[in-house]
Scaffold this active site. Structure first.
Site, PDB file in Angstrom:
ATOM      1  N   ASN A 157     -10.096  -0.655  -0.483  1.00 38.52           N
ATOM      2  CA  ASN A 157      -8.646  -0.472  -0.412  1.00 38.52           C
ATOM      3  C   ASN A 157      -8.015  -1.038  -1.688  1.00 38.52           C
ATOM      4  OD1 ASN A 157      -5.922  -0.631   0.121  1.00 38.52           O
ATOM      5  ND2 ASN A 157      -6.134  -1.515   2.165  1.00 38.52           N
ATOM      6  N   CYS A 164       0.819  -1.230   0.000  1.00 37.03           N
ATOM      7  CA  CYS A 164       0.000   0.000   0.000  1.00 37.03           C
ATOM      8  C   CYS A 164       0.844   1.267   0.000  1.00 37.03           C
ATOM      9  CB  CYS A 164      -0.948  -0.012   1.187  1.00 37.03           C
ATOM     10  SG  CYS A 164      -2.047  -1.430   1.169  1.00 37.03           S
ATOM     11  N   HIS A 189      -3.865   7.162   2.125  1.00 36.47           N
ATOM     12  CA  HIS A 189      -4.181   5.818   1.635  1.00 36.47           C
ATOM     13  C   HIS A 189      -5.575   5.442   2.131  1.00 36.47           C
ATOM     14  CE1 HIS A 189      -4.141   1.686   0.697  1.00 36.47           C
ATOM     15  NE2 HIS A 189      -3.913   1.257   1.922  1.00 36.47           N
TER      16      HIS A 189
HETATM   17  N1  COA Z   1     -18.267  -9.065   8.604  1.00 36.16           N
HETATM   18  C1  COA Z   1     -18.820  -9.273   9.798  1.00 36.16           C
HETATM   19  N2  COA Z   1     -18.091  -9.461  10.908  1.00 36.16           N
HETATM   20  C2  COA Z   1     -16.764  -9.438  10.782  1.00 36.16           C
HETATM   21  C3  COA Z   1     -16.124  -9.224   9.551  1.00 36.16           C
HETATM   22  C4  COA Z   1     -16.926  -9.043   8.431  1.00 36.16           C
HETATM   23  N3  COA Z   1     -16.422  -8.814   7.207  1.00 36.16           N
HETATM   24  N4  COA Z   1     -14.782  -9.256   9.739  1.00 36.16           N
HETATM   25  C5  COA Z   1     -14.577  -9.476  11.053  1.00 36.16           C
HETATM   26  N5  COA Z   1     -15.780  -9.592  11.681  1.00 36.16           N
HETATM   27  C6  COA Z   1     -16.026  -9.842  13.082  1.00 36.16           C
HETATM   28  C7  COA Z   1     -14.855 -10.534  13.761  1.00 36.16           C
HETATM   29  O1  COA Z   1     -14.910 -11.916  13.541  1.00 36.16           O
HETATM   30  C8  COA Z   1     -15.095 -10.166  15.201  1.00 36.16           C
HETATM   31  O2  COA Z   1     -16.116 -11.012  15.708  1.00 36.16           O
HETATM   32  P1  COA Z   1     -16.019 -11.542  17.214  1.00 36.16           P
HETATM   33  O3  COA Z   1     -16.055 -10.306  18.065  1.00 36.16           O
HETATM   34  O4  COA Z   1     -17.213 -12.403  17.317  1.00 36.16           O
HETATM   35  O5  COA Z   1     -14.715 -12.271  17.304  1.00 36.16           O
HETATM   36  C9  COA Z   1     -15.682  -8.753  15.096  1.00 36.16           C
HETATM   37  O6  COA Z   1     -16.149  -8.611  13.756  1.00 36.16           O
HETATM   38  C10 COA Z   1     -14.679  -7.663  15.367  1.00 36.16           C
HETATM   39  O7  COA Z   1     -13.490  -7.978  14.654  1.00 36.16           O
HETATM   40  P2  COA Z   1     -12.212  -7.068  14.733  1.00 36.16           P
HETATM   41  O8  COA Z   1     -11.106  -7.679  13.956  1.00 36.16           O
HETATM   42  O9  COA Z   1     -11.984  -6.702  16.167  1.00 36.16           O
HETATM   43  O10 COA Z   1     -12.752  -5.776  13.972  1.00 36.16           O
HETATM   44  P3  COA Z   1     -12.056  -4.401  13.822  1.00 36.16           P
HETATM   45  O11 COA Z   1     -12.895  -3.350  14.382  1.00 36.16           O
HETATM   46  O12 COA Z   1     -10.597  -4.452  14.234  1.00 36.16           O
HETATM   47  O13 COA Z   1     -12.086  -4.203  12.242  1.00 36.16           O
HETATM   48  C11 COA Z   1     -10.665  -4.348  10.336  1.00 36.16           C
HETATM   49  C12 COA Z   1     -11.401  -5.116  11.419  1.00 36.16           C
HETATM   50  C13 COA Z   1      -9.931  -5.330   9.449  1.00 36.16           C
HETATM   51  C14 COA Z   1     -11.687  -3.583   9.511  1.00 36.16           C
HETATM   52  C15 COA Z   1      -9.683  -3.353  11.012  1.00 36.16           C
HETATM   53  O14 COA Z   1      -8.901  -4.025  11.959  1.00 36.16           O
HETATM   54  C16 COA Z   1      -8.801  -2.680  10.025  1.00 36.16           C
HETATM   55  O15 COA Z   1      -9.233  -1.930   9.181  1.00 36.16           O
HETATM   56  N6  COA Z   1      -7.489  -2.913  10.141  1.00 36.16           N
HETATM   57  C17 COA Z   1      -6.537  -2.308   9.256  1.00 36.16           C
HETATM   58  C18 COA Z   1      -6.599  -3.067   8.007  1.00 36.16           C
HETATM   59  C19 COA Z   1      -5.911  -2.398   6.919  1.00 36.16           C
HETATM   60  O16 COA Z   1      -5.994  -1.210   6.806  1.00 36.16           O
HETATM   61  N7  COA Z   1      -5.227  -3.190   6.132  1.00 36.16           N
HETATM   62  C20 COA Z   1      -4.609  -2.764   4.978  1.00 36.16           C
HETATM   63  C21 COA Z   1      -3.498  -1.877   5.296  1.00 36.16           C
HETATM   64  S1  COA Z   1      -2.981  -1.295   3.855  1.00 36.16           S
END
Ligand code: COA
Length: 341
Positions: free
Chosen positions: A298, A116, A268
């Site tokens: 993304n 990214c 980004h």
């Molecule tokens: N739909 C529904 N539920 C989902 C899901 C989806 N697509 N993806 C995850 N969940 C669930 C998880 O399983 C978890 O359930 P649980 O509480 O029963 O275990 C719950 O949602 C929360 O998950 P969590 O990982 O804590 O969510 P979050 O708030 O951290 O959001 C991301 C997840 C990936 C959106 C977030 O961490 C993020 O954006 N991270 C950075 C990613 C990124 O930018 N990557 C690229 C960099 S270039």
């Protein structure tokens, strides 16, 4: 005092595949919901490449549009840098195929794999080539075809990404576009500063574990989808907020600008919550951040040049504006740059 640029942006261009996939469509693929995706990320739709459409096709089209905006053609280009982690194939590089599709001459063309952060890496490298006189006109394109790189059984990653390409034509700061008015030397357009970083100790946070030389793809790799994107989202999230803020502050300081002199930030486009937190920490209003992740998800290395191109074409970003760009992704690698348009 503002830094003196050596390299400027002469034109921007972007390309997104025609197929638009709304969140609701993914509800039929994994256990997710439009509501979860929109509230946790800000993403509502993304574009997916058509069958038969390749990364190099998207990149070449974005380059053509950037060249046309610059009033130049492929014969004027003397270096092509493609930022991608989803090339058509390992060999040849995507840049080789872009060169061929553009019909450019026997110029150097190579890929960089900084995920990214790839676009910030790309313009930083191009700036060095132009500043030393090794190149005059450089195409930098960020392009990804992530819909074929994600694990379609992993809801924590597959809903986040999209496909697309964005390109800029870079040239010496002294170079003028046809019909462009003269500017005072102190207001010369160009890259005022850029900085890039990598922390390899976080390499495990976002990766494609197998399918390369360490663990070539075999039946087991394919069955367990180790050849697809794996991510620890929360690690990436925390690091993104911290390092995007730090690198943006560093780039701003090196540019000689204050945050008040900035007109726009093009971050980004990974997650609206990351962007909001960075906006708060930088003391820069969210309304002045160019956002399009709602439409594209993304797109990794393509996200900044697509957003930049859209904001230039719709007249938000105009000549004389100061723009900060910042990105972070797998590596973990990140960086920021300040540009006068
Ligand atoms: N739909 C529904 N539920 C989902 C899901 C989806 N697509 N993806 C995850 N969940 C669930 C998880 O399983 C978890 O359930 P649980 O509480 O029963 O275990 C719950 O949602 C929360 O998950 P969590 O990982 O804590 O969510 P979050 O708030 O951290 O959001 C991301 C997840 C990936 C959106 C977030 O961490 C993020 O954006 N991270 C950075 C990613 C990124 O930018 N990557 C690229 C960099 S270039």
């Amino acid at each position: 005092m503002h830094a003196i640029p050596k390299t400027r942006i002469l034109g921007t261009g972007s390309y997104a595949p025609a197929r638009v996939v709304p969140n609701a469509e993914l509800e039929g693929v994994v256990d997710t919901s439009d509501e979860w995706i929109a509230t946790r990320t800000g993403i509502r739709r993304r574009h997916f490449a058509a069958e038969g459409e390749a990364t190099s096709d998207m990149a070449a089209e974005a380059c053509r549009r950037a060249l046309s905006a610059a009033g130049l053609n492929a014969a004027d280009v003397d270096l092509i840098i493609v930022a991608t982690v989803t090339p058509d194939s390992p060999i040849p590089s995507c840049a080789v195929l872009v060169q061929k599709k553009l019909g450019a001459s026997e110029i150097p063309a190579f890929d960089i794999a900084a995920a990214c952060a790839g676009f910030i890496y790309g313009i930083t490298i191009a700036d060095q080539f132009i500043a030393t006189g090794a190149a005059r006109c450089v195409l930098v394109v960020g392009v990804e075809l992530l819909s074929r790189a994600v694990n379609w059984t992993d809801r924590t990653t597959c809903v986040l990404f999209g496909d697309g390409a964005g390109a800029v034509v870079l040239g010496p700061a002294s170079m003028k576009r046809t019909g462009e008015p003269d500017r005072e030397p102190a207001l010369a357009p160009g890259i005022l500063s850029s900085c890039i970083f990598t922390d390899g100790s976080l390499a495990g946070a976002l990766r494609i574990p197998a399918g390369g030389s360490a663990r070539p793809a075999d039946d087991e790799v394919l069955r367990t989808r180790q050849n697809k994107v794996h991510m620890d989202g929360q690690d990436v999230f925390r690091t993104a907020v911290k390092q995007l803020t730090a690198s943006s502050t560093q780039a701003l300081k090196a540019s000689g600008l204050t945050s008040r002199e900035l007109d726009w930030v093009v971050p980004h486009q990974a997650n609206l919550r990351i962007i909001s937190q960075v906006s708060q920490r930088l003391g820069f209003p969210l309304e002045k951040m160019v956002l399009n992740l709602e439409e594209y998800g993304n797109t990794s290395s393509a996200s900044i040049p697509i957003a930049l191109d859209e904001a230039v074409r719709d007249g938000r970003i105009v000549a004389g504006h100061h723009v900060l760009m910042c990105a972070l992704g797998a590596g973990i690698s990140w960086g920021a740059a300040v540009v006068r348009i």
